[in-house]
Design an enzyme around this catalytic site. Structure first.
Site, PDB file in Angstrom:
ATOM      1  N   ASP A  63      -5.355  -6.855   6.022  1.00  0.00           N
ATOM      2  CA  ASP A  63      -6.464  -5.989   5.540  1.00  0.00           C
ATOM      3  C   ASP A  63      -7.856  -7.240   4.860  1.00  0.00           C
ATOM      4  OD1 ASP A  63      -8.566  -4.297   4.561  1.00  0.00           O
ATOM      5  OD2 ASP A  63      -7.068  -3.572   2.916  1.00  0.00           O
ATOM      6  N   TYR A  71       0.581  -1.332  -0.010  1.00  0.00           N
ATOM      7  CA  TYR A  71       0.118  -0.280  -0.168  1.00  0.00           C
ATOM      8  C   TYR A  71       0.880   1.346  -0.068  1.00  0.00           C
ATOM      9  CZ  TYR A  71      -4.000  -3.260   0.999  1.00  0.00           C
ATOM     10  OH  TYR A  71      -4.684  -4.079   1.074  1.00  0.00           O
ATOM     11  N   LYS A 112       3.368 -15.723   3.229  1.00  0.00           N
ATOM     12  CA  LYS A 112       3.441 -16.440   2.162  1.00  0.00           C
ATOM     13  C   LYS A 112       4.688 -16.690   1.778  1.00  0.00           C
ATOM     14  CE  LYS A 112       1.310 -18.291  -1.055  1.00  0.00           C
ATOM     15  NZ  LYS A 112       0.307 -19.473  -0.902  1.00  0.00           N
ATOM     16  N   ASP A 166      -3.084 -18.412   2.788  1.00  0.00           N
ATOM     17  CA  ASP A 166      -4.349 -19.358   2.014  1.00  0.00           C
ATOM     18  C   ASP A 166      -4.942 -20.080   3.261  1.00  0.00           C
ATOM     19  OD1 ASP A 166      -1.869 -20.503   1.946  1.00  0.00           O
ATOM     20  OD2 ASP A 166      -2.121 -20.862  -0.139  1.00  0.00           O
ATOM     21  N   ASP A 171     -10.997  -8.516   7.270  1.00  0.00           N
ATOM     22  CA  ASP A 171     -12.643  -8.216   6.611  1.00  0.00           C
ATOM     23  C   ASP A 171     -13.172  -9.677   6.385  1.00  0.00           C
ATOM     24  OD1 ASP A 171     -12.538  -5.346   6.509  1.00  0.00           O
ATOM     25  OD2 ASP A 171     -12.350  -5.364   4.138  1.00  0.00           O
TER      26      ASP A 171
END
Length: 370
Positions: free
Chosen positions: A246, A141, A190, A222, A250
């Site tokens: 993020d 970001y 990851k 994942d 959610d």
């Protein structure tokens, strides 16, 4: 002792939910003899309209002069065509960076009276109580604008950049939190693909030696996404980088059945923090008295706890929200439960305030601040 709070209602339903939050703050102050001075500023779309920028200099200076920040929400279709650097969301990213708010805490807890609001089975979500700690000022970001798009517009590049020191700060914060909870930390990365994740995992393993009482596990992102929806009670504290945090937070919000119930805190290394609901500005219901103010109120509870060290006061706010829900009152976002009394934003705020400070009218509380 007077504590100064910067209040940034923002866009859409921001001002509506902020009204309830300020009423709760005033009620807590009256009950416990605290003084809270609140000063309002602009951010997001309203700041673009008034100042030509989503994060005016005066808003940033206001926040730096205060002990904590309460933020409503930013964004909306009104500003969808403004230049990228002027989007309302840039105000949010900017204030996090400028104030050094490197750790975002999102508690995920289910309420007994709302278990049926979750799309998951009751036996899966019952007893869920964990916190996601998201690194907030690094990663994808915050890639440089020149790296994001090629001159011919046919190539886009985002840079996932982390320095060891950035990872160390947020990992220490997560370990400290886990030490005071159930002493389990899940680090999500990851590492089978990304070099930045391999550095992340290396730092977590090194720092774990400073917290021998905390159990540590590593999960690929994942796998973590799957476990959040079928084994959520296994988690205590999850720590991860910016984008993964993020997305996962959610996803986890759906365990509670509504974004309208979830608060968050963005912290730096001292006691300063910015507190906001997880939900967005919901422009489709703005001004209709339908918004759920509870996430904003619970964000006030997080402010009382983390920035001001007022644990008893924070627990009173949390208990007030729980008692109103247990009585059967619901806002529009929870109407699918099929039972309970549906009330508007202002009425729900009044009900919570009355649990904290009986016999006080909402209008008289708000008149102190607005």
């Amino acid at each position: 002792m007077k504590r100064k709070v910067a209040v940034l209602p923002g866009d859409g339903i921001g001002q509506e939910v902020m009204n309830g939050a300020l009423a709760v703050l005033k009620a807590v102050g009256d009950q416990f003899g605290h003084q809270f001075e609140v000063i309002q500023g602009d951010i997001g779309g309203v700041a673009i309209d008034s100042h030509g920028t989503p994060l005016p200099k005066q808003t940033l200076e206001l926040c730096k002069e205060c002990d904590a920040v309460l933020l409503g929400a930013v964004g909306g279709p009104k500003w969808k065509d403004v230049p990228v650097q002027l989007r309302p969301e840039k105000g949010l990213l900017g204030i996090r960076k400028e104030l050094g708010l490197f750790a975002n805490l999102r508690p995920i807890s289910t309420f007994k009276s709302l278990l049926d609001a979750s799309p998951l089975k009751r036996n899966v979500v019952q007893g869920v109580d964990f916190v996601i700690v998201r690194e907030l000022t690094g990663g994808l970001y915050f890639g440089k604008p020149s790296e994001r798009r090629g001159e011919n517009k046919e190539v886009a590049v985002d840079t996932l950049h982390y320095e060891r020191s950035e990872i160390e700060k947020v990992v220490h914060k997560a370990f400290q939190l886990a030490s005071n909870r159930r002493k389990k930390l899940t680090s999500v990365d990851k590492a089978n693909v990304l070099e930045s994740s391999r550095l992340w995992r290396e730092v977590v393993d090194e720092i774990s030696g400073d917290y021998p009482d905390v159990e540590v596990e590593h999960l690929l992102v994942d796998a973590a996404a799957m476990k959040i929806v079928y084994q959520p009670t296994q988690f205590d504290v999850i720590v991860t980088e910016n984008m993964f945090g993020d997305i996962l937070s959610d996803e986890a919000s759906m365990l509670t059945g509504s974004l309208g119930m979830l608060p968050s805190a963005s912290l730096r290394e001292d006691h300063f923090g910015l507190y906001e609901p997880v939900h967005g500005s919901a422009p489709d219901i703005a001004g209709e008295d339908k918004a759920n103010p509870m996430a904003m109120m619970l964000s006030v509870a997080m402010m009382l706890k983390h920035s001001f060290g007022l644990k008893e006061e924070a627990e009173m706010v949390e208990k007030a929200v729980q008692e109103v829900l247990d009585t059967g009152y619901r806002t529009d976002d929870l109407k699918e439960l099929g039972s309970g009394t549906i009330v508007g934003t202002e009425a729900m705020s009044q009900l919570v305030v009355e649990q904290i400070e009986p016999n006080h009218a909402m209008s008289s509380i708000l008149s102190t601040y607005l």
